[in-house]
Design a protein around this motif. Sequence first.
Motif, short mmCIF file in Angstrom:
data_model
loop_
_atom_site.label_atom_id
_atom_site.label_comp_id
_atom_site.label_asym_id
_atom_site.label_seq_id
_atom_site.Cartn_x
_atom_site.Cartn_y
_atom_site.Cartn_z
N UNK A 10 0.87 -1.18 0.00
CA UNK A 10 0.00 0.00 0.00
C UNK A 10 0.90 1.22 0.00
N UNK A 11 0.34 2.33 -0.42
CA UNK A 11 1.11 3.57 -0.49
C UNK A 11 0.34 4.67 0.24
N UNK A 12 1.06 5.45 1.03
CA UNK A 12 0.48 6.65 1.65
C UNK A 12 1.18 7.85 1.04
N UNK A 13 0.39 8.80 0.58
CA UNK A 13 0.93 10.02 -0.03
C UNK A 13 0.48 11.20 0.80
N UNK A 14 1.42 12.03 1.18
CA UNK A 14 1.12 13.24 1.94
C UNK A 14 0.58 14.30 0.98
N UNK A 15 -0.50 14.95 1.39
CA UNK A 15 -1.10 16.03 0.62
C UNK A 15 -1.77 17.02 1.57
N UNK A 16 -2.09 18.19 1.07
CA UNK A 16 -2.87 19.20 1.77
C UNK A 16 -2.11 19.96 2.85
N UNK A 17 -0.82 19.81 2.95
CA UNK A 17 -0.02 20.66 3.84
C UNK A 17 1.01 21.30 2.92
N UNK A 18 2.26 21.03 3.14
CA UNK A 18 3.31 21.51 2.21
C UNK A 18 3.35 20.65 0.96
N UNK A 19 3.03 19.39 1.12
CA UNK A 19 3.04 18.46 -0.01
C UNK A 19 1.76 18.66 -0.82
#
Length: 116
Positions: A10-19
């Motif tokens: 599985x993959x977790x992608x950071x979003x909605x902050x700096x990413x």
Amino acid sequence: MIKSTGTPCRITVCRDCCCGGRKIRTVDHEEQLAVLRRAAPVRVADCLDVCERANVIVVHPSSAARAAGARPVWLGLVNDDGAAHDIAEWVRAGGPGVAEPPAILDLYEFTPPGRS
């Protein structure tokens, strides 16, 4: 390395902050997500709290690899379109504990604070 069985990577992608946009404008963030989603299930997290390494992607091992001792691999500064393709290729091959990552991913791998 072990044979992959059970729950896949599985993959977790950071979003909605700096990413995911405001800080890193040179990446097509939606296309990056699409590339990764073609390889494995993707969870989008609001913030993984390592903003200095934006864009951050975590590759989680399959259940069999995890049981054999494989751990999630944290990748930071994934700001190159080719990197998402390299990650996807590795995940399709089995990911952590199953397949060797492409050597280029060594440039992105890091240990997040508080983990060893």
